[in-house]
Design an enzyme around this catalytic site. Structure first.
Site, PDB file in Angstrom:
ATOM      1  N   SER A  17       0.856  -1.186   0.000  1.00 51.76           N
ATOM      2  CA  SER A  17       0.000   0.000   0.000  1.00 51.76           C
ATOM      3  C   SER A  17       0.888   1.230   0.000  1.00 51.76           C
ATOM      4  O   SER A  17       2.030   1.186   0.479  1.00 51.76           O
ATOM      5  CB  SER A  17      -0.902   0.018   1.241  1.00 51.76           C
ATOM      6  OG  SER A  17      -1.525   1.274   1.412  1.00 51.76           O
ATOM      7  N   TYR A  26      -1.695  -1.243  10.261  1.00 50.62           N
ATOM      8  CA  TYR A  26      -1.808  -1.406   8.811  1.00 50.62           C
ATOM      9  C   TYR A  26      -0.600  -0.802   8.099  1.00 50.62           C
ATOM     10  O   TYR A  26       0.050  -1.469   7.280  1.00 50.62           O
ATOM     11  CB  TYR A  26      -3.096  -0.760   8.307  1.00 50.62           C
ATOM     12  CG  TYR A  26      -3.313  -0.924   6.819  1.00 50.62           C
ATOM     13  CD1 TYR A  26      -3.772  -2.132   6.293  1.00 50.62           C
ATOM     14  CD2 TYR A  26      -3.059   0.127   5.933  1.00 50.62           C
ATOM     15  CE1 TYR A  26      -3.971  -2.289   4.926  1.00 50.62           C
ATOM     16  CE2 TYR A  26      -3.250  -0.020   4.578  1.00 50.62           C
ATOM     17  CZ  TYR A  26      -3.712  -1.226   4.075  1.00 50.62           C
ATOM     18  OH  TYR A  26      -3.909  -1.377   2.716  1.00 50.62           O
TER      19      TYR A  26
END
Length: 275
Positions: A163, A178
Site C-alpha cells: 500500500s 496497517y
C-alpha cells in the site's frame, strides 16, 4: 559518443516486441489470496480475461464469483476456501493445485486486514492480528507455494500487494498496524527478491484508493469527492488501473524487474497534504 558499429541494432530489430508476446499470460497458473473481493477480485477477473487459469482462496466462499469469472472467460477461475492464518488449510490448497496443475506461475499475495483506532484505544492483540494476516500470512503462503513456483515453465513470479501507506504514513488516520505491516511487506518483498532470484522474481504493488471492502469505510466516512481529491488525478482507481501493472509483473514484459515496489495511486504520494 562511440562510433556506430554495423548491426548494433540487430537485437532491437529481431526481438519479438509485440504486446501479444510481451504481456501474454495465456495458460499461466495464477494464485490469488483474498481473490473474492476488492483488488483481489479485480486481479482474478483481469487474469482470467487474459486466458490464465486463476485460483483464488479466502476465508469466505467465493465460488459464485469464480463461476461468473469463468463464464466470461476465456480463462478460468476456481475458488478455494483457506484462511491464511491456518497453515493446514493453505497447505491443503497447495496440494489441490499441485494435483490439478503441477505448478504455479504467479502467486499474488493480496489478502489483508486493517484496524483503525486511536493509539490509546488500540488493543495489542489487534495490532498483532493485522501483522499476522498482512505479513506472516504472506511469508506462510510464499513458503508453502515455493515448491510449485519452482516448477513453473518460465521464471515464476510473486506479487505482494502492499500500500502507499507502507511508503508514507497516513498521518490523518489511526491505522498504525496497517501502515507498519504494509511497510514490512515492501521489505519482505525486497528480501525475498534477493534470495529467490533468479528462479523467482518478487515485486510489490502499492495501491492508493480503489473501491474495495477495506476502503468502504473511508469512502462512506470521508466521502468520494474527498477521497478522489487525495490523488493528483482526482479519481479513484479502476480495475484496469491495478490489472495493468500486475500483467506487467506477471509476464515477459516484467522479466527484468525484481525487488521493486510500484505505487499505483493516481499520484496520491505527490499530494502529501492529503495523506
Amino acid at each position: 559518443m562511440p562510433v556506430a558499429r554495423e548491426n548494433e541494432n540487430a537485437d532491437a530489430l529481431n526481438a519479438s516486441l509485440s504486446t501479444s508476446v510481451l504481456y501474454s499470460v495465456t495458460g499461466k497458473v495464477i494464485v490469488i489470496s483474498g481473490g473474492g473481493s476488492g483488488i483481489g477480485a479485480m486481479l482474478a477477473s483481469g487474469f482470467a480475461q487474459n486466458g490464465s487459469k486463476v485460483y483464488i482462496f479466502s476465508r469466505k466462499d467465493a465460488s459464485a464469483f469464480a463461476a461468473d469469472v469463468t463464464k466470461k472467460g476465456p480463462g478460468s477461475c476456481t475458488a478455494l476456501q483457506a484462511d491464511l492464518q491456518n497453515e493446514e488449510q493453505v497447505a491443503a490448497a497447495v496440494q489441490l493445485i499441485e494435483k490439478r496443475e503441477g505448478k504455479v506461475d504467479c502467486l499474488i499475495n493480496n489478502a489483508g486486514t486493517n484496524f483503525n483506532a486511536p493509539l490509546e484505544e488500540t488493543p495489542p492483540q489487534m495490532f498483532d492480528k493485522v501483522l499476522k494476516v498482512n505479513v506472516t500470512g504472506i511469508f506462510r503462503a510464499v513458503k508453502l507455494f515455493q515448491p510449485l513456483l519452482l516448477k513453473a515453465t518460465q521464471t515464476a513470479r510473486i506479487i505482494n500487494i502492499s500500500s502507499i501507506n507502507g511508503m508514507d504514513p497516513p498521518v490523518s488516520m489511526d491505522t498504525y498496524a496497517y501502515s507498519s505491516s504494509k511497510a514490512a511487506v515492501i521489505m519482505l518483498s525486497r528480501h525475498l527478491a534477493a534470495r529467490l532470484a533468479p528462479a523467482i522474481l518478487v515485486n510489490a504493488l502499492c495501491p492508493g484508493p480503489f473501491r474495495s471492502r477495506m476502503m468502504r469505510g473511508v469512502l462512506e466516512g470521508a466521502g468520494e469527492e474527498m477521497t478522489r481529491n487525495t490523488t493528483v488525478l482526482r479519481r479513484i482507481g479502476t480495475p484496469g488501473d491495478i490489472v495493468g501493472p500486475a500483467l506487467l509483473l506477471a509476464s515477459d514484459a516484467g522479466a527484468f524487474v525484481t525487488g521493486a515496489h510500484l505505487p499505483v495511486d493516481g499520484g496520491a504520494l505527490l499530494n502529501r497534504s492529503a495523506l
